[in-house]
Design a protein around this motif. Structure first.
Motif, mmCIF file in Angstrom:
data_model
loop_
_atom_site.group_PDB
_atom_site.id
_atom_site.type_symbol
_atom_site.label_atom_id
_atom_site.label_comp_id
_atom_site.label_asym_id
_atom_site.label_seq_id
_atom_site.Cartn_x
_atom_site.Cartn_y
_atom_site.Cartn_z
ATOM 1 N N THR A 264 0.834 -1.215 0.000
ATOM 2 C CA THR A 264 0.000 0.000 0.000
ATOM 3 C C THR A 264 0.862 1.257 0.000
ATOM 4 N N ILE A 265 1.930 1.259 0.791
ATOM 5 C CA ILE A 265 2.842 2.408 0.830
ATOM 6 C C ILE A 265 3.430 2.653 -0.557
ATOM 7 N N TYR A 266 3.866 1.577 -1.203
ATOM 8 C CA TYR A 266 4.445 1.700 -2.543
ATOM 9 C C TYR A 266 3.401 2.215 -3.527
ATOM 10 N N ALA A 267 2.184 1.676 -3.447
ATOM 11 C CA ALA A 267 1.113 2.073 -4.374
ATOM 12 C C ALA A 267 0.742 3.543 -4.209
ATOM 13 N N ASN A 268 0.917 4.092 -3.014
ATOM 14 C CA ASN A 268 0.572 5.502 -2.777
ATOM 15 C C ASN A 268 1.522 6.463 -3.495
ATOM 16 N N GLY A 269 2.697 5.961 -3.906
ATOM 17 C CA GLY A 269 3.536 6.723 -4.833
ATOM 18 C C GLY A 269 4.601 7.638 -4.272
ATOM 19 N N SER A 270 4.710 7.768 -2.965
ATOM 20 C CA SER A 270 5.716 8.668 -2.398
ATOM 21 C C SER A 270 7.123 8.131 -2.670
ATOM 22 N N HIS A 271 8.050 9.038 -3.034
ATOM 23 C CA HIS A 271 9.423 8.627 -3.312
ATOM 24 C C HIS A 271 10.340 8.829 -2.114
ATOM 25 N N ASP A 272 9.914 9.609 -1.166
ATOM 26 C CA ASP A 272 10.648 9.787 0.082
ATOM 27 C C ASP A 272 9.692 9.463 1.224
ATOM 28 N N ILE A 273 9.764 8.210 1.671
ATOM 29 C CA ILE A 273 8.751 7.675 2.584
ATOM 30 C C ILE A 273 9.118 7.967 4.024
ATOM 31 N N THR A 274 8.217 8.645 4.696
ATOM 32 C CA THR A 274 8.401 8.983 6.107
ATOM 33 C C THR A 274 7.393 8.215 6.946
ATOM 34 N N ILE A 275 7.477 8.380 8.253
ATOM 35 C CA ILE A 275 6.530 7.710 9.148
ATOM 36 C C ILE A 275 5.100 8.177 8.908
ATOM 37 N N GLU A 276 4.939 9.421 8.441
ATOM 38 C CA GLU A 276 3.592 9.916 8.132
ATOM 39 C C GLU A 276 2.983 9.176 6.950
ATOM 40 N N ASP A 277 3.808 8.828 5.963
ATOM 41 C CA ASP A 277 3.322 8.038 4.824
ATOM 42 C C ASP A 277 2.888 6.653 5.282
ATOM 43 N N VAL A 278 3.637 6.086 6.217
ATOM 44 C CA VAL A 278 3.305 4.757 6.733
ATOM 45 C C VAL A 278 1.989 4.805 7.508
ATOM 46 N N LYS A 279 1.835 5.821 8.354
ATOM 47 C CA LYS A 279 0.602 5.944 9.140
ATOM 48 C C LYS A 279 -0.618 6.167 8.241
ATOM 49 N N LYS A 280 -0.420 6.896 7.157
ATOM 50 C CA LYS A 280 -1.515 7.112 6.193
ATOM 51 C C LYS A 280 -1.943 5.778 5.591
ATOM 52 N N ALA A 281 -0.970 4.933 5.236
ATOM 53 C CA ALA A 281 -1.281 3.625 4.663
ATOM 54 C C ALA A 281 -1.978 2.730 5.688
ATOM 55 N N CYS A 282 -1.562 2.821 6.935
ATOM 56 C CA CYS A 282 -2.212 2.044 8.010
ATOM 57 C C CYS A 282 -3.689 2.406 8.111
ATOM 58 N N GLU A 283 -3.974 3.704 8.063
ATOM 59 C CA GLU A 283 -5.367 4.178 8.135
ATOM 60 C C GLU A 283 -6.167 3.656 6.952
ATOM 61 N N GLN A 284 -5.558 3.684 5.772
ATOM 62 C CA GLN A 284 -6.247 3.197 4.575
ATOM 63 C C GLN A 284 -6.637 1.730 4.729
ATOM 64 N N LEU A 285 -5.695 0.927 5.191
ATOM 65 C CA LEU A 285 -5.943 -0.507 5.309
ATOM 66 C C LEU A 285 -7.032 -0.816 6.328
ATOM 67 N N MET A 286 -7.026 -0.112 7.446
ATOM 68 C CA MET A 286 -8.066 -0.354 8.454
ATOM 69 C C MET A 286 -9.429 0.093 7.958
ATOM 70 N N LYS A 287 -9.457 1.191 7.225
ATOM 71 C CA LYS A 287 -10.735 1.682 6.693
ATOM 72 C C LYS A 287 -11.292 0.716 5.644
ATOM 73 N N GLN A 288 -10.398 0.185 4.795
ATOM 74 C CA GLN A 288 -10.821 -0.771 3.772
ATOM 75 C C GLN A 288 -11.425 -2.035 4.385
ATOM 76 N N SER A 289 -10.913 -2.421 5.546
ATOM 77 C CA SER A 289 -11.334 -3.681 6.177
ATOM 78 C C SER A 289 -12.468 -3.501 7.183
ATOM 79 N N GLU A 290 -12.858 -2.269 7.441
ATOM 80 C CA GLU A 290 -13.809 -1.998 8.516
ATOM 81 C C GLU A 290 -15.134 -2.731 8.342
ATOM 82 N N THR A 291 -15.627 -2.830 7.115
ATOM 83 C CA THR A 291 -16.900 -3.522 6.866
ATOM 84 C C THR A 291 -16.809 -4.986 7.290
#
Length: 375
Positions: A264-291
């Motif tokens: 997911t982090i890779y798919a989001n496209g950032s070329h300089d990945i920080t902890i904020e990019d990782v946390k954003k991906a974490c939120e995406q994954l939990m939201k996708q699975s919430e149902t």
């Protein structure tokens, strides 16, 4: 560039992380015709390891043939035979000598043979008149493969599924047929440790002491960190040390969830990945699975749901009957805790890992666990 963090089937050794020690052990066992029982919790990477092993065998021992079948969705001996025959046909292409012999043998069973419109893979439907006919067909399949005088390694994934078959003699049948082969080596893979241990380590059962055990644990932090960094760097992506550490801590180094998060982090496209990019991906994954997570709420009793939350908030629990755990989460008596843990383990929602230090309980789905921490 294509996303290097695979979340489906094994693709190549370049995209496969570590497992060198287990790989060399299994390779040695295959070469020496030693049957194995491979055990790990679900989604920790056992299927990937088997396919990585098969890939390695092609390079170092091309004279050893391989067959892989997953029987997780099978319900009875009929399904087992069908999956076994289809897997053999996938492994031995029709235009090869072995493939032609196999096709001739399959046709002797008078099946309805078709091919999937999309994948082109063979699909069989075999009709039986009696239970004896099914047993005869299964034995015939093993005898045919063995009679080719070729070394064949057969991996059967989720092997514990045979315990749910209505044919209660399945273990005895398989053990009898397998014991009579000379050129076949078997890898029995399973994710339900208690069942696999009972099949292969219970002296009262047919498969007792017939294999060597291989157990998969989590990949080391150092190996996984280096692997993730390399895959990003090779594709002109940079990732900070802080971000790497957060990935491995948040996913608990569980193979599937680590791969999914990095994917997911890779798919989001950032070329300089920080902890904020990782946390954003974490939120995406939990939201996708919430149902899906909310569906669990409908499937469980209030006590079971609250117990899951308790385990999630602890991260892992070693003493499920300890007074601090029971009181902090208002669970009740130790017997209640034990009963709830057993029920949730049976449903596959909780893992119980037993070591010399004791048994540790945790939620099987890391994303579900992280989501429930917030409730």
């Amino acid at each position: 560039m294509e996303n290097p963090f695979t979340i489906k089937a094994y693709e190549s050794k370049e995209l496969f992380c570590d497992r060198e020690e287990e790989l060399q052990l299994m390779l040695r066992n295959c070469v020496n015709s030693t049957d194995m029982t491979l055990i790990s919790q679900r989604r920790i990477g056992k299927t990937g390891l088997v396919l990585r092993l098969f890939d390695e065998l092609k390079d170092v021992k091309p004279d050893i043939h391989t067959i892989y079948l997953d029987i997780f969705a099978s319900r009875n001996i009929d399904d087992f035979i069908k999956l076994m025959a289809e897997a053999a046909m996938r492994s031995f292409q029709p235009k090869t000598s072995m493939g032609e012999k196999l096709l001739t043998f399959i046709k002797s069973l008078r099946p309805q043979l078709s091919f999937d419109n999309i994948t082109g893979e063979p699909q069989l439907q075999i009709t039986y008149q009696t239970a004896h006919e099914k047993e005869y067909t299964l034995r015939g399949l093993f005898e045919f493969l063995d009679s080719q005088n070729e070394h064949i390694v057969i991996a059967i994934d989720e092997f514990q599924q045979i315990r749910d078959y209505p044919e209660k003699n399945m273990e005895a049948l398989l053990r009898t047929y397998i014991q009579q082969t000379h050129h076949l080596t078997f890898i029995f893979c399973g994710s339900k440790k208690h069942l696999m241990a009972d099949i292969f380590a219970n002296e009262k059962k047919p498969f007792y002491s017939s294999t060597v055990f291989v157990t998969l644990d989590k990949i080391s932090e150092q190996s996984y960190s280096s692997f993730i960094r390399k895959l990003f760097n090779d594709r002109q992506r940079n990732i900070t040390e802080e971000a790497l550490q957060f990935i491995l801590e948040w996913t608990r180094r569980h193979t599937y969830y680590t791969q999914q998060l990095c994917h997911t982090i890779y798919a989001n496209g950032s070329h300089d990945i920080t902890i904020e990019d990782v946390k954003k991906a974490c939120e995406q994954l939990m939201k996708q699975s919430e149902t899906v997570f909310l569906q669990y709420r409908q499937m469980l009793t209030d006590k079971q749901w609250n117990y899951l939350i308790a385990v999630a908030k602890e991260g892992s629990v070693q003493q499920i009957t300890a007074s601090a755990f029971l009181e902090d989460h208002k669970i009740g008596a130790p017997s209640v805790s034990r009963r709830l843990a057993d029920a949730l383990c049976e449903k596959g929602l909780i893992n119980d890992e037993t070591t010399l230090a004791g048994t540790t309980y945790s939620i099987s789905d890391v994303f579900l666990s992280r989501w429930m921490e917030r409730l």
